[in-house]
Design a protein around this motif. Structure first.
Motif, PDB file in Angstrom:
ATOM      1  N   PHE A  34       1.679   4.332  -1.637  1.00  0.00           N
ATOM      2  CA  PHE A  34       1.851   3.739  -0.219  1.00  0.00           C
ATOM      3  C   PHE A  34       3.286   3.069   0.054  1.00  0.00           C
ATOM      4  O   PHE A  34       4.049   2.995   0.924  1.00  0.00           O
ATOM      5  CB  PHE A  34       0.855   2.211   0.159  1.00  0.00           C
ATOM      6  N   MET A  35       3.896   2.604  -1.385  1.00  0.00           N
ATOM      7  CA  MET A  35       5.057   2.060  -1.358  1.00  0.00           C
ATOM      8  C   MET A  35       6.353   3.076  -1.034  1.00  0.00           C
ATOM      9  O   MET A  35       7.051   2.798  -0.083  1.00  0.00           O
ATOM     10  CB  MET A  35       5.432   1.214  -2.677  1.00  0.00           C
ATOM     11  N   GLN A  36       6.157   4.138  -1.633  1.00  0.00           N
ATOM     12  CA  GLN A  36       7.053   5.450  -1.399  1.00  0.00           C
ATOM     13  C   GLN A  36       6.868   6.051   0.085  1.00  0.00           C
ATOM     14  O   GLN A  36       8.055   6.119   0.607  1.00  0.00           O
ATOM     15  CB  GLN A  36       6.789   6.440  -2.515  1.00  0.00           C
ATOM     16  N   LEU A  37       5.532   5.880   0.394  1.00  0.00           N
ATOM     17  CA  LEU A  37       5.379   6.553   1.733  1.00  0.00           C
ATOM     18  C   LEU A  37       6.021   5.574   2.722  1.00  0.00           C
ATOM     19  O   LEU A  37       6.607   6.124   3.748  1.00  0.00           O
ATOM     20  CB  LEU A  37       3.760   6.391   2.160  1.00  0.00           C
ATOM     21  N   GLY A  43      -1.654  -2.689   7.453  1.00  0.00           N
ATOM     22  CA  GLY A  43      -2.627  -2.005   6.998  1.00  0.00           C
ATOM     23  C   GLY A  43      -2.246  -1.743   5.483  1.00  0.00           C
ATOM     24  O   GLY A  43      -3.219  -1.699   4.440  1.00  0.00           O
ATOM     25  N   ILE A  44      -1.242  -1.522   5.037  1.00  0.00           N
ATOM     26  CA  ILE A  44      -0.724  -1.406   3.635  1.00  0.00           C
ATOM     27  C   ILE A  44      -0.997  -2.772   2.969  1.00  0.00           C
ATOM     28  O   ILE A  44      -1.703  -2.587   1.889  1.00  0.00           O
ATOM     29  CB  ILE A  44       0.758  -1.113   3.382  1.00  0.00           C
ATOM     30  N   GLY A  45      -0.879  -3.712   3.413  1.00  0.00           N
ATOM     31  CA  GLY A  45      -1.205  -4.962   2.847  1.00  0.00           C
ATOM     32  C   GLY A  45      -2.548  -5.130   2.627  1.00  0.00           C
ATOM     33  O   GLY A  45      -3.034  -5.992   1.656  1.00  0.00           O
ATOM     34  N   LEU A  46      -3.399  -4.798   3.660  1.00  0.00           N
ATOM     35  CA  LEU A  46      -4.993  -4.907   3.304  1.00  0.00           C
ATOM     36  C   LEU A  46      -5.469  -4.056   2.377  1.00  0.00           C
ATOM     37  O   LEU A  46      -6.036  -4.569   1.492  1.00  0.00           O
ATOM     38  CB  LEU A  46      -5.616  -4.447   4.666  1.00  0.00           C
TER      39      LEU A  46
END
Length: 674
Positions: A137-140, A185-188
């Protein structure tokens, strides 16, 4: 060279081209700028083909290339996930980008920002490749923000024009709204799954399918629903779904090659790709799927209506993009992820073709974009005419063309879906077929057929709006008596190259992509809960049979009637559209003002932000901080000093009186304390 080095080469080759053209844009000649960037994208394209063949042979890759940082037990890495979904996107991005790069040589030849432009489009390609190749998700998110940043630079490329600056700021701000949801969303995901790596998150997802969280109050919310809706809000910004669609038509302010790149192959497809990649999460929440379905259906139908009244050739294609993105989103909501990716792929080719065809017309018309000043261009621009016709036929879903296979599959998938909102979505996509055919061929007939309207004065169009001004630079149009001309080969070769897949790619790819093992293990569908693809497979009897059967379906006749009606209205009886416009002026005004979304945003959000800012400035800054705390404390000291000053007179009896008062105050305080 090992495969890992090849994976690295794909995004880094366009980045190298962007660095050469960007950092040295003031010193290097034009030929070097376009050679470096085209070479970079060509290397990425050829390497993508090699990787594609390797993946077809059964090899996939999921691994870390570089660890960026570690915080406690969390690791933030740069890594690649190379599977069939990734390589499909890589081929689409690099092939369309390569055509756009070649086309740009002809389109931007008179522009002083030539080198800078090549740098931007190459950087754009790098950003999109990092996004689709990511395994976490980070690279996304990095790729997600990078395409947003470069699109901001590209939409405002002609930065001396206020409309371009307004458009790029609008795109930037609207995408920030979507990205806020996306990062929530990424944080969740990070908080509850403990990892940002796709494989880890997807493996853990079934365990957390029924987990609930408290957002506020005592209400329990499904973790999957909240996370998926937040992620989809990010997709609504990037893939321009209602109500975060408002930036995309205005992005026409950038040069035409950008429209082809942003609208066809890259930025707007990022949201569709992301939801397909997240299929293991979305499959666990019917509520999230319904939300996706309804938003997509609304976009598909209502953005199509806006295409009918546009007079700027690029804006018609822009609204068509919005509508087609709605179709892809509908497919995602119906759990037909592979159909959405299939339509994404076919659409990339025919929509890039339509945009570049529109750009070719603009070159031929000496940068006039108003379709009311065109007509009869067929005999002057034969290659542009035939390729634009192919693009239009693909867009409306003509049997055997690329768009037919993907669009009809979406409509069938929605018909078979049992998700809440599917009936509304089915109505929207069916109505959208007629509307798409109508506005596509309205554009086609107005531009290529009928009487020649060019070389006349432009001011005979009453009621023009400022935002209907042609969006391209130096838009002077043809002089009286001057004739249009076919574009140079660097423009027509990409048109021909894009026309070929616009015809054949659907026929070739439908069976392996939708009903074969192509996406097996990549896209995950809960067949028991959402048996749409299985039902579609049951109805499918081969690409030829599908196309032949289509002639008996309502979808075909809706499209046919849309084309027939546009021919009758704009070729035979042009007085009828004018009469309808006069008769239904209220509806026309609503469409002309784009359902007042922009007005609402300007009054409520922009106006509200300005009001809040003014309140904080006047009340907080001026009144409280400056007035009370800073200047107030100074005034208090000044007031005390002005009273004390009277006792500093030099007379002994004044000092004696002051001492007596002081002793009296001290004694009073002392006795009170005691």
């Amino acid at each position: 060279m090992d495969m890992k080095s090849l994976y690295l080469l794909v995004p880094l080759a366009p980045l190298a081209g962007a660095i050469v053209a960007g950092l040295f844009c003031r010193v290097i000649p034009r030929w070097l700028a376009h050679t470096a960037t085209i070479l970079g994208v060509a290397v990425a394209f050829i390497t993508s083909i090699v990787i594609f063949q390797d993946v077809l042979a059964g090899n996939s890759f999921n691994g870390t290339v570089y660890q960026w940082l570690a915080s406690g037990e969390y690791k933030f890495e740069v890594g690649f996930l190379i599977d069939k979904l990734t390589v499909t996107m890589m081929l689409v991005v690099t092939s369309v980008s390569l055509m756009v790069h070649l086309y740009t040589i002809g389109y931007m030849q008179e522009d002083p920002g030539y080198n800078r432009f090549f740098s931007y489009i190459s950087l754009f390609t790098f950003s999109m490749l990092m996004l689709v190749m990511s395994n976490n998700f980070m690279q996304l998110f990095f790729g997600w923000e990078a395409v947003g940043l470069v699109s901001y630079l590209l939409i405002g490329f002609w930065y001396t024009r206020p409309t371009a600056i307004f458009a790029n700021m609008k795109a930037f701000l609207v995408n920030r709204v979507g990205d806020f949801g996306f990062i929530l969303g990424i944080g969740l995901v990070l908080a509850h799954f403990g990892s940002l790596d796709y494989a880890t998150v997807f493996a853990k997802a079934p365990e957390l399918a029924n987990k609930t969280i408290n957002i506020w109050g005592s209400a329990d919310w499904s973790l999957m629903t909240v996370a998926c809706v937040c992620l989809f809000i990010g997709a609504m910004g990037k893939s321009a779904q209602v109500p975060l669609h408002v930036w995309l038509p205005d992005s026409m302010e950038g040069p035409t090659p950008i429209s082809a790149l942003i609208h066809a192959a890259t930025m707007v497809t990022a949201g569709i790709f992301m939801v397909a990649r997240m299929s293991p999460l979305f499959e666990l929440s019917d509520t999230a799927l319904s939300f996706v379905l309804v938003i997509g259906a609304t976009t598909a139908l209502f953005m199509g209506f806006l295409g009918i009244i546009q007079n700027d050739i690029k804006r018609v294609v822009a609204y068509s993009t919005l509508s087609q993105l709605g179709y892809m989103t509908v497919a995602l909501g119906a759990s037909a992820y592979s159909v959405a990716i299939f339509h994404l792929m076919t659409h990339a080719f025919f929509k890039a073709l339509l945009f570049l065809g529109a750009g070719s017309v603009i070159i031929g018309m000496h940068h006039d974009q108003d379709m009311r000043n065109m007509g009869g261009l067929r005999k002057y621009m034969p290659i542009t005419w035939i390729t634009s016709l192919i693009g239009s036929l693909a867009l409306i879903g003509t049997p055997f063309f690329a768009g037919f296979y993907s669009k009809d599959s979406i409509i069938e998938a929605v018909a078979l879906s049992n998700i809440a909102g599917a009936k509304y979505a089915y109505f929207a996509v069916m109505a959208g077929v007629f509307i798409t055919a109508f506005y596509s061929f309205r554009m086609y007939f107005l531009v290529f057929h009928g009487e020649e309207r060019f070389g006349k004065a432009h001011h005979d169009h009453h009621g023009d709006h400022e935002d209907e001004e042609p969006a391209d630079d130096h838009h002077h149009g043809l002089a009286p008596g001057q004739k249009p001309h076919e574009s140079p080969w660097v423009v027509t070769v990409p048109l021909i190259a894009l026309a070929i897949p616009s015809v054949i790619i659907g026929y070739i790819a439908i069976e392996p992509m939708l009903f074969g093992d192509y996406f097996k293990g990549v896209i995950h569908v809960n067949e028991e809960a959402h048996p749409v693809m299985e039902a579609l497979h049951h109805h499918f009897h081969g690409a030829v049979a599908m196309a032949l059967h289509a002639v008996t379906t309502p979808v075909f006749w809706l499209a046919f009637s849309g084309v027939a009606l546009s021919w009758f209205f704009y070729m035979k009886r042009p007085d009828i559209p004018a009469a309808i416009k006069a008769r239904f002026s209220g509806i026309y005004t609503l469409l002309d003002n784009k359902y007042y979304f922009d007005k609402f945003n300007e009054v409520v959000f922009a106006g509200g932000a300005r009001l809040l800012g003014r309140g904080l400035w006047k009340g907080g800054d001026v009144a409280l901080i400056d007035g009370l705390l800073v200047n107030g404390s100074a005034r208090l000291v000044g007031a005390i000093a002005s009273v004390v000053r009277f006792f500093q007179s030099g007379y002994i009896y004044h000092y004696a009186f002051t001492m007596i008062i002081g002793v009296f105050v001290l004694l009073t305080l002392w006795f009170n304390r005691a």
